[in-house]
Structure formats: structure tokens, C-alpha cells
Design a protein around this motif. Sequence first.
Motif, PDB file in Angstrom:
ATOM      1  N   LYS A  61       0.790  -1.239   0.000  1.00 52.58           N
ATOM      2  CA  LYS A  61       0.000   0.000   0.000  1.00 52.58           C
ATOM      3  C   LYS A  61       0.823   1.290   0.000  1.00 52.58           C
ATOM      4  CE  LYS A  61      -0.703  -0.719   4.936  1.00 52.58           C
ATOM      5  NZ  LYS A  61      -1.636  -0.902   6.028  1.00 52.58           N
ATOM      6  N   HIS A  62       2.117   1.206   0.240  1.00 54.19           N
ATOM      7  CA  HIS A  62       2.914   2.425   0.272  1.00 54.19           C
ATOM      8  C   HIS A  62       3.814   2.490  -0.955  1.00 54.19           C
ATOM      9  CE1 HIS A  62       1.576   2.913   4.357  1.00 54.19           C
ATOM     10  NE2 HIS A  62       2.046   1.709   4.657  1.00 54.19           N
ATOM     11  N   ASN A  90       6.523   6.348   0.516  1.00 57.18           N
ATOM     12  CA  ASN A  90       5.492   7.309   0.868  1.00 57.18           C
ATOM     13  C   ASN A  90       4.574   6.757   1.950  1.00 57.18           C
ATOM     14  OD1 ASN A  90       2.776   8.660   0.560  1.00 57.18           O
ATOM     15  ND2 ASN A  90       4.055   9.933  -0.768  1.00 57.18           N
ATOM     16  N   PHE A  91       4.592   7.443   3.106  1.00 52.98           N
ATOM     17  CA  PHE A  91       3.689   7.090   4.205  1.00 52.98           C
ATOM     18  C   PHE A  91       2.724   8.243   4.431  1.00 52.98           C
ATOM     19  CE2 PHE A  91       6.832   3.886   5.319  1.00 52.98           C
ATOM     20  CZ  PHE A  91       6.022   2.849   5.784  1.00 52.98           C
ATOM     21  N   ASP A  92       1.451   8.016   4.164  1.00 49.77           N
ATOM     22  CA  ASP A  92       0.402   9.027   4.396  1.00 49.77           C
ATOM     23  C   ASP A  92       0.747  10.361   3.743  1.00 49.77           C
ATOM     24  OD1 ASP A  92      -0.874   7.095   5.932  1.00 49.77           O
ATOM     25  OD2 ASP A  92       0.267   7.687   7.715  1.00 49.77           O
ATOM     26  N   GLY A  93       1.197  10.315   2.508  1.00 44.27           N
ATOM     27  CA  GLY A  93       1.492  11.529   1.754  1.00 44.27           C
ATOM     28  C   GLY A  93       2.844  12.131   2.054  1.00 44.27           C
ATOM     29  N   GLN A  94       3.593  11.484   2.906  1.00 45.39           N
ATOM     30  CA  GLN A  94       4.906  12.009   3.286  1.00 45.39           C
ATOM     31  C   GLN A  94       6.010  11.082   2.791  1.00 45.39           C
ATOM     32  OE1 GLN A  94       5.354  12.456   7.517  1.00 45.39           O
ATOM     33  NE2 GLN A  94       7.237  13.675   7.319  1.00 45.39           N
ATOM     34  N   ASP A  95       6.956  11.655   2.030  1.00 45.75           N
ATOM     35  CA  ASP A  95       8.064  10.851   1.508  1.00 45.75           C
ATOM     36  C   ASP A  95       9.168  10.725   2.552  1.00 45.75           C
ATOM     37  OD1 ASP A  95       7.033  10.194  -0.906  1.00 45.75           O
ATOM     38  OD2 ASP A  95       7.857  11.926  -1.961  1.00 45.75           O
TER      39      ASP A  95
END
Lengths: 293, 65
Positions: free
Chosen positions: A154-155, A187-192
Amino acid sequence: MAETPQIQLRDPRVAAVLAFLVPGLGHFYQRRTFKGVLYSVCILGTFFTGMFLSDWTVVYINWGKKDRIIPQACQVWNGLAFLPAVIQARRVDKIADPRILNEPAAGHFSGKLSDVTSSVELDGNIAGELQIEPVGTGFGRGYSGKFKGMFAGKHPIQGTVDGGSIDPKIAPFRERRLTFDLKGTVNFDGQDLEFNGLASGGLQRSIADWYAAPLHDDNRINSPTDLETANNELGRYFELGTLYTMIAGLLNVLAIYDAYEGPAYGDGEDDDDEESDKDVKADKASETPVQAK
Amino acid sequence: MSNLILLSSINYLWYLFPLAAVVSLVYSASRYESPKIILLRSGRLFTTIIIFMALVLGFLFVVQR
């Protein structure tokens, strides 16, 4: 051998060659459909069942190795189904050093990523597209490239690849195992987040690279060797697959002979046992009066 | 223990049934031309093979006890 005037064998030599190439094809050529279907289903079915049972590892040629000569001498009668083994053996011979990447490779990669340095813990499965090409010369030969896919399903993850050893290009396994350094972002929750990890897994091989490919049994290339790996993982199914493919080849010898000469006992309209039984009874009947005298 | 080994390998014996059927069919087809006789003969040969193998298995089972 009984004569077979009712059976049209057309050109028996062509029929025999066709029967060798594909079991049953010679009989289709002779318009003997029932036998064509019977031979192709039985012989090809046996051959591919053997291949399936052994995870497609038992039909191959290793030039210079004599331990597989008897299985190969039987399997070769499967014709076109066996022919790729010859081609694969020749292709393998042309590769100077199979331990390294000799030409660019690309395809679907799936495996595990173990993180070495990053702010978050990265330990899980990765899958995606991998592109690599050979770099360096001499002792420092390896490969580099890029990877783009998903981490833990998922990421989104992408990065650059830097690796050394890799499985040979041609081998009878669906995946080409490799281990490499992967450096990039996930990418975790929109954060690279940047990471630097170690990935290991398999790059998918195309069927042209795994079908009837030789099992490497040289421990200078891989340890354990491919032959040991196949035997360890398959156990007796390796022998069972070998047996099935050998029997399929031997049965095709009968089919080839049938395409060339016709059935051994003639056109088969008369059951020979019943005939011979009648003959025996007739003989006894004719002998009895003689004995009585 | 040896009985256990024999039992553990029973499942492999099932693979011999399709093999015996295929050998019977192809062998009979190479002898005769008529589909009816081929099927009849292969059925007979299949039965013979299975009975023979069962006898051998039975003999080995008795001998190894």
C-alpha cells in the motif's frame, strides 16, 4: 507382421516425422483421428504431468554431464516438447560467467526489504518493476538500476538499485533470485521518507528463459546448486516427473512406429485372441479323432 | 517403522494408476486399429498390470515384516 491393406498410411515417412515432432500429429495427417487424439492426449498428458509434478525441472541437457543420459535418451522422443532443452543448453554454453549480470534485465520483482537506516522501521514485502543493467569491470562487476513499486502492498516506494551477484539468466525456476541495496523514498500518508535498505527476492523470468533450462549443478556457480535445490524442494516428485517424461517419450516410439507401419496386429477388426482360441479348438477337434484311432 | 515408511509412500502409488492406464491405451493402440478393440484390450491390460503390481506389493509387504 500382419498386412494392413485397409489402412491408408499416406506417406508413412512424413507421418513418422510428424508423429515424432508432436505425438498424434502423424495420425491426424493419416486421418486416423481416434488414434491421433488418443496418442496426443495420453503422451502429451503424461509428459506435461511429469513436468508439472517436478515443477518443470526434469527435462534439460547439461553438455558433458553423463548422469542424465538415460532419461534424456527416453525424453528426446517427445519431439518438439523436448527440443527447447537443446536450444537452452546451447544458450547456456554461450554465457561466459552466469554468476553476474551480462545484459540489461527488467521485469516484475517481489521480495523483502530490510531497512538499514531510516527514521521509520521498514521491514516487509515489496513488489514492483525492476530495471537493472551491468556495471563495472573485472572484480567489481555488478549491476545498478531502479525500482518502482509498493511497500507492504500500500505504500508507493521507489529508489536506486546497487547489487552484485544474481542468479543465472537461464535456469528452470520462475524467479531469478538476487539481493541488492535499495536506496530511495517510501510514501507514508502523503509524506516521503528516505531509506537505505537491503532487498532480496526474485525477478520474474520469461518462459523462454526457464522452460527446459539446464539445472546448474556446478557448486562454483551456486551453493547449494540448482540440482540440489530442486531435489531438496521436490523430493521424490523429481524422480516421479523424470519417470513420467521418460515413459511419455518411450510411448511415442510406439506411436511413431504405428504411424510408419500401421498397427502391429493388422487392421484390428478381428480380435486375435478369439481367432486363436477358435484355431486351438479347431485343432483339438481335428486331433481328437486321430488320437482315438 | 518399516510399515510407517510403506504407508507414508502410499500416496505416491496413486500416480501409477494413470501411468498404467496411459501405457495400456498407447500399447493397445499400437497393436490394433479398431477403437472398440483398443479400448477393450487396454482395459484388460490395465487390469493385468494393476493385479500384477498389487501382487508384487503384497509380496514385498509380507517379506519386509
